[in-house]
Write a protein that holds these residues in place. Structure first.
Motif, PDB file in Angstrom:
ATOM      1  N   ASP A 190       0.844  -1.194   0.000  1.00 17.17           N
ATOM      2  CA  ASP A 190       0.000   0.000   0.000  1.00 17.17           C
ATOM      3  C   ASP A 190       0.880   1.244   0.000  1.00 17.17           C
ATOM      4  O   ASP A 190       2.012   1.217   0.493  1.00 17.17           O
ATOM      5  CB  ASP A 190      -0.915  -0.001   1.225  1.00 17.17           C
ATOM      6  CG  ASP A 190      -2.020   1.037   1.124  1.00 17.17           C
ATOM      7  OD1 ASP A 190      -2.318   1.503   0.009  1.00 17.17           O
ATOM      8  OD2 ASP A 190      -2.585   1.386   2.180  1.00 17.17           O
ATOM      9  N   PHE A 191       0.379   2.317  -0.548  1.00 13.17           N
ATOM     10  CA  PHE A 191       1.088   3.596  -0.534  1.00 13.17           C
ATOM     11  C   PHE A 191       0.072   4.712  -0.682  1.00 13.17           C
ATOM     12  O   PHE A 191      -1.041   4.510  -1.150  1.00 13.17           O
ATOM     13  CB  PHE A 191       2.135   3.681  -1.656  1.00 13.17           C
ATOM     14  CG  PHE A 191       1.549   3.609  -3.042  1.00 13.17           C
ATOM     15  CD1 PHE A 191       1.069   4.753  -3.683  1.00 13.17           C
ATOM     16  CD2 PHE A 191       1.457   2.396  -3.703  1.00 13.17           C
ATOM     17  CE1 PHE A 191       0.516   4.685  -4.948  1.00 13.17           C
ATOM     18  CE2 PHE A 191       0.903   2.309  -4.977  1.00 13.17           C
ATOM     19  CZ  PHE A 191       0.441   3.451  -5.601  1.00 13.17           C
ATOM     20  N   THR A 192       0.479   5.877  -0.252  1.00 12.25           N
ATOM     21  CA  THR A 192      -0.277   7.109  -0.473  1.00 12.25           C
ATOM     22  C   THR A 192       0.699   8.127  -1.025  1.00 12.25           C
ATOM     23  O   THR A 192       1.789   8.327  -0.469  1.00 12.25           O
ATOM     24  CB  THR A 192      -0.902   7.622   0.832  1.00 12.25           C
ATOM     25  OG1 THR A 192      -1.780   6.614   1.357  1.00 12.25           O
ATOM     26  CG2 THR A 192      -1.688   8.909   0.610  1.00 12.25           C
ATOM     27  N   VAL A 193       0.330   8.749  -2.138  1.00 14.51           N
ATOM     28  CA  VAL A 193       1.172   9.757  -2.773  1.00 14.51           C
ATOM     29  C   VAL A 193       0.338  11.008  -2.988  1.00 14.51           C
ATOM     30  O   VAL A 193      -0.809  10.929  -3.426  1.00 14.51           O
ATOM     31  CB  VAL A 193       1.708   9.258  -4.136  1.00 14.51           C
ATOM     32  CG1 VAL A 193       2.501  10.356  -4.833  1.00 14.51           C
ATOM     33  CG2 VAL A 193       2.568   8.019  -3.967  1.00 14.51           C
ATOM     34  N   VAL A 216       1.512   6.311 -11.803  1.00 19.95           N
ATOM     35  CA  VAL A 216       2.358   7.036 -10.851  1.00 19.95           C
ATOM     36  C   VAL A 216       3.617   7.494 -11.574  1.00 19.95           C
ATOM     37  O   VAL A 216       4.460   6.674 -11.952  1.00 19.95           O
ATOM     38  CB  VAL A 216       2.716   6.168  -9.626  1.00 19.95           C
ATOM     39  CG1 VAL A 216       3.601   6.948  -8.657  1.00 19.95           C
ATOM     40  CG2 VAL A 216       1.459   5.669  -8.935  1.00 19.95           C
ATOM     41  N   ASP A 219       5.027  11.243  -7.969  1.00 20.68           N
ATOM     42  CA  ASP A 219       5.755  10.895  -6.746  1.00 20.68           C
ATOM     43  C   ASP A 219       7.212  11.313  -6.910  1.00 20.68           C
ATOM     44  O   ASP A 219       8.078  10.497  -7.242  1.00 20.68           O
ATOM     45  CB  ASP A 219       5.639   9.388  -6.493  1.00 20.68           C
ATOM     46  CG  ASP A 219       6.280   8.944  -5.197  1.00 20.68           C
ATOM     47  OD1 ASP A 219       6.792   9.793  -4.449  1.00 20.68           O
ATOM     48  OD2 ASP A 219       6.267   7.729  -4.932  1.00 20.68           O
ATOM     49  N   SER A 245       6.755   5.353  -3.663  1.00 23.94           N
ATOM     50  CA  SER A 245       5.820   4.289  -4.047  1.00 23.94           C
ATOM     51  C   SER A 245       6.507   3.249  -4.923  1.00 23.94           C
ATOM     52  O   SER A 245       6.349   2.041  -4.699  1.00 23.94           O
ATOM     53  CB  SER A 245       4.596   4.879  -4.744  1.00 23.94           C
ATOM     54  OG  SER A 245       4.975   5.608  -5.896  1.00 23.94           O
ATOM     55  N   ASN A 246       7.274   3.676  -5.908  1.00 21.07           N
ATOM     56  CA  ASN A 246       7.954   2.697  -6.755  1.00 21.07           C
ATOM     57  C   ASN A 246       9.007   1.924  -5.970  1.00 21.07           C
ATOM     58  O   ASN A 246       9.245   0.744  -6.234  1.00 21.07           O
ATOM     59  CB  ASN A 246       8.557   3.340  -8.001  1.00 21.07           C
ATOM     60  CG  ASN A 246       9.576   4.411  -7.686  1.00 21.07           C
ATOM     61  OD1 ASN A 246       9.208   5.513  -7.306  1.00 21.07           O
ATOM     62  ND2 ASN A 246      10.845   4.091  -7.841  1.00 21.07           N
ATOM     63  N   GLU A 290       8.629   0.875  -2.964  1.00 26.27           N
ATOM     64  CA  GLU A 290       7.884  -0.192  -2.286  1.00 26.27           C
ATOM     65  C   GLU A 290       7.753  -1.429  -3.175  1.00 26.27           C
ATOM     66  O   GLU A 290       7.624  -2.542  -2.680  1.00 26.27           O
ATOM     67  CB  GLU A 290       6.476   0.291  -1.908  1.00 26.27           C
ATOM     68  CG  GLU A 290       6.440   1.297  -0.792  1.00 26.27           C
ATOM     69  CD  GLU A 290       6.731   0.669   0.556  1.00 26.27           C
ATOM     70  OE1 GLU A 290       6.347  -0.495   0.780  1.00 26.27           O
ATOM     71  OE2 GLU A 290       7.356   1.351   1.379  1.00 26.27           O
TER      72      GLU A 290
END
Length: 170
Positions: free
Chosen positions: A38-41, A93, A118, A123-124, A126
């Motif tokens: 999971d991620f939030t950007v 993204v 981002d 995120s990438n 991760e």
């Protein structure tokens, strides 16, 4: 002669090391079959959180505006999203360092996908992705089902059929 054979031994050792420790781009990459990280950007235009799309088939595409293969696949990615509508969600993204270049690219190429920039490239990271484009197919349960490296023709019937199949799985 000894020097040449020593260089040959070093070269063979390095080749062997590279083969044994090569990147995870084999037939079954590490994340396939696992829960999608999971991620939030957030950028100046929007915030995207992967968990907000749970229950949908997600095409998670990491790209950059300066990346020629990314630009090559973009029209088919947009067309696939239009054709599949709500059945699939493309999350694109970007990893551009210059927000103005990113926004200009979106405008100049009429990108109407859900996209976020981002700049920190968290995120990438991760996903262990450092080359563009790389795309992950995530099923409705949040499991990574496939990974694509390089440009893809997203309107290819076999890909559309695969995405449709994921949508109908329970």
């Amino acid at each position: 002669m000894i020097r040449v054979s020593r260089l040959l031994c070093v070269a063979l050792f390095l080749a062997f090391f590279v083969v044994l420790n090569g990147c995870d781009r084999g037939s079954r990459p590490e994340l396939v079959g696992s829960s999608a990280p999971d991620f939030t950007v957030s950028d100046s235009q929007r915030t995207v959180a992967l968990h907000d799309y749970k229950g949908k088939v997600i095409v998670l595409n990491f790209w950059a505006s300066w990346c020629a293969p990314c630009i090559e696949e973009l029209p088919s990615l947009i067309q696939m999203q239009h054709e599949m509508g709500d059945h699939v969600t493309v999350l694109a993204v970007a990893t551009d360092q210059d927000p103005d270049t990113y926004r200009r690219f979106l405008r100049d190429h009429n990108v109407d996908l859900i996209t976020v920039n981002d700049t920190a490239q968290k995120s990438n990271a991760e996903y262990g992705t450092w080359g563009w484009p790389e795309t992950y197919i995530i099923d409705r349960k949040g499991i990574v089902r496939r990974k694509f490296i390089g440009p893809v023709e997203w309107t290819n019937p076999s890909i559309v059929s695969y995405l449709e199949k994921l949508r109908t799985e329970s």
